[in-house]
Design an enzyme around this catalytic site. Sequence first.
Site, PDB file in Angstrom:
ATOM      1  N   LYS A  78       0.822  -1.114   0.080  1.00 19.48           N
ATOM      2  CA  LYS A  78      -0.079   0.057   0.008  1.00 19.48           C
ATOM      3  C   LYS A  78       0.964   1.302   0.012  1.00 19.48           C
ATOM      4  CE  LYS A  78      -3.859   1.581   2.814  1.00 19.48           C
ATOM      5  NZ  LYS A  78      -4.709   1.514   4.085  1.00 19.48           N
ATOM      6  N   SER A 153      -9.429   1.560   3.173  1.00 20.50           N
ATOM      7  CA  SER A 153      -8.701   2.052   2.383  1.00 20.50           C
ATOM      8  C   SER A 153      -7.788   1.418   1.748  1.00 20.50           C
ATOM      9  CB  SER A 153      -7.954   3.350   3.100  1.00 20.50           C
ATOM     10  OG  SER A 153      -7.269   2.735   4.141  1.00 20.50           O
ATOM     11  N   SER A 177      -9.608  -1.189   7.177  1.00 19.79           N
ATOM     12  CA  SER A 177      -8.983  -0.720   6.121  1.00 19.79           C
ATOM     13  C   SER A 177      -8.399  -2.003   5.329  1.00 19.79           C
ATOM     14  CB  SER A 177      -7.968   0.202   6.112  1.00 19.79           C
ATOM     15  OG  SER A 177      -8.815   1.451   5.722  1.00 19.79           O
TER      16      SER A 177
HETATM   17  N1  GLN Z   1     -12.889   3.111   6.450  1.00 20.60           N
HETATM   18  C1  GLN Z   1     -12.381   3.653   7.817  1.00 20.60           C
HETATM   19  C2  GLN Z   1     -12.209   5.013   7.868  1.00 20.60           C
HETATM   20  O1  GLN Z   1     -12.769   5.770   6.674  1.00 20.60           O
HETATM   21  C3  GLN Z   1     -11.033   3.226   8.098  1.00 20.60           C
HETATM   22  C4  GLN Z   1      -9.934   3.551   7.699  1.00 20.60           C
HETATM   23  C5  GLN Z   1      -8.705   2.712   7.848  1.00 20.60           C
HETATM   24  O2  GLN Z   1      -8.665   1.716   8.382  1.00 20.60           O
HETATM   25  N2  GLN Z   1      -7.511   3.300   7.567  1.00 20.60           N
HETATM   26  O3  GLN Z   1     -12.039   5.505   8.863  1.00 20.60           O
END
Ligand code: GLN
Length: 488
Positions: A78, A153, A177
């Site tokens: 990532k 994400s 994420s």
């Molecule tokens: N989808 C979650 C958010 O928008 C988690 C993001 C993540 O785990 N980095 O906060």
Amino acid sequence: MKSLSKIRYLNGLLKAKEISCVELTKRYLDEIEKVNSKLNAYVRITPDEALLTAKKVDVKIKRGEELMPLEGIPMTLKDNISTKDIETTCCSKALTGYVPFFDATVWELLHSQNAVLLGKTNMDEFAMGSTCKTSYFGGALNPLDTTRVSGGSSGGVASAVGGNIAVYGLGSDTGGSIRQPASFCGLVGLKPTYGSVSRYGIVACASSLDQAGPITSCVEDAAIVYDAIAVYDKKDATSQGKRCKAAPNLENSIKGMKIGLLKELSDSANEEVRECVRKAAALFSKLGAEIVDIEIPVLEYTLPVYFTLAYAEFSSNMGRYDGIGYGYRTPYYNDVNDMICKTRTEGFGREVKKRILFGTYVLTKGCYDIYFKKAWKLRGAIVKSFKAVFSDCDLLLTPTVPTTAFKFNNDASENKDEYISNICTAPANLAGLPAVTVPCGFDSRGLPVGMQIIGDKFNDARVLNAAYQFEKQTCDKIYKKTETGVIL
Ligand code: GLN
């Protein structure tokens, strides 16, 4: 049962000299060339780095030297994982042009095993989002249905692994994420226990919640990668390493294990998802586990607690992007204040700005007690409740996400489902627990459903053990659709 482990399979081919590492790497690079324009999984492809490592591996093979499990296996990271001499942008304009002069510990560990880095993958800007759509480079699409999101994400990693243009990838998980995109793309995703994998060199999102982990096409691959990266690191003050290796324990029987079905989180899902998880529970029961219903009423507050704390930490972590040290700097400005203001205005996208504002707000003097402190106390209550549950239960079972993958539309209006999609995953971050998602069926549209197995702290190996035992029974059915086969 046929082996699902792509990593072990490819490792075997390399050892047997059925394919050279350079040839294998080239095949993946060619496939990326063909497929990436459709998926937008990679934001940066690194053929030089990949082929350099592949050549080293081939020399070792020629000399008859032993290969480590991940040696020569093509993979991805990532774009928030620092890679020395390779641009790392977190898919934000604010970090364009930023080339780290050091490696994140997770990458250092894999690099030292000669992992073949194919490139850096797409993500929501600074890991804030659930769709990958907030990426400065545009979203990554779901390889199973390109009209849908890959999740977020770590959407690029899931898109690449699901699209068979990487064998595995590392993502990061602050509120879901790793697990949410893995679930949307029919893959396995592990968020390890907080502190078991070093955060050094992973660009901070919300530091008390962040943890890196693998997205893979099967549980065994996740276990192999976990074993390689869960190592104590003195450069991360919260690092503790692992208690137990995962891969050697996958075959343990789960007979007699007590698995709790977590009511609050199951209730949040739609009927089709719930049905898949119910069936999974029945299968566990057939395998000899005892299934019990568990309630943790305080989980009702998961989303407000998560977003209050995550935004607060995020806003503080984002303070460093001022155009002075690194990354983007606005070209025209009057003085230093003007430069910082313009740099941040131009560098950050809408979602990031919104979260900085919200996070700063909950930390202001008048609001700190009302919002931040309250959320912090509730987090304590969540931690305590899990502790009590794990004094009696071995594992917990929940849906990973209340729904399957959303449609990808470019509508700027916010979709509340995207925020709600963290409801089942964020509790494990708040309590620092290990949690894995494994495919457990499909909805009526043919989209994959993931179930989540949560364990007590440092029980990562047990979580993977149960996931593997489940997968062994179901892989023929569940993987038929998603297993695109090894690239050869
Ligand atoms: N989808 C979650 C958010 O928008 C988690 C993001 C993540 O785990 N980095 O906060």
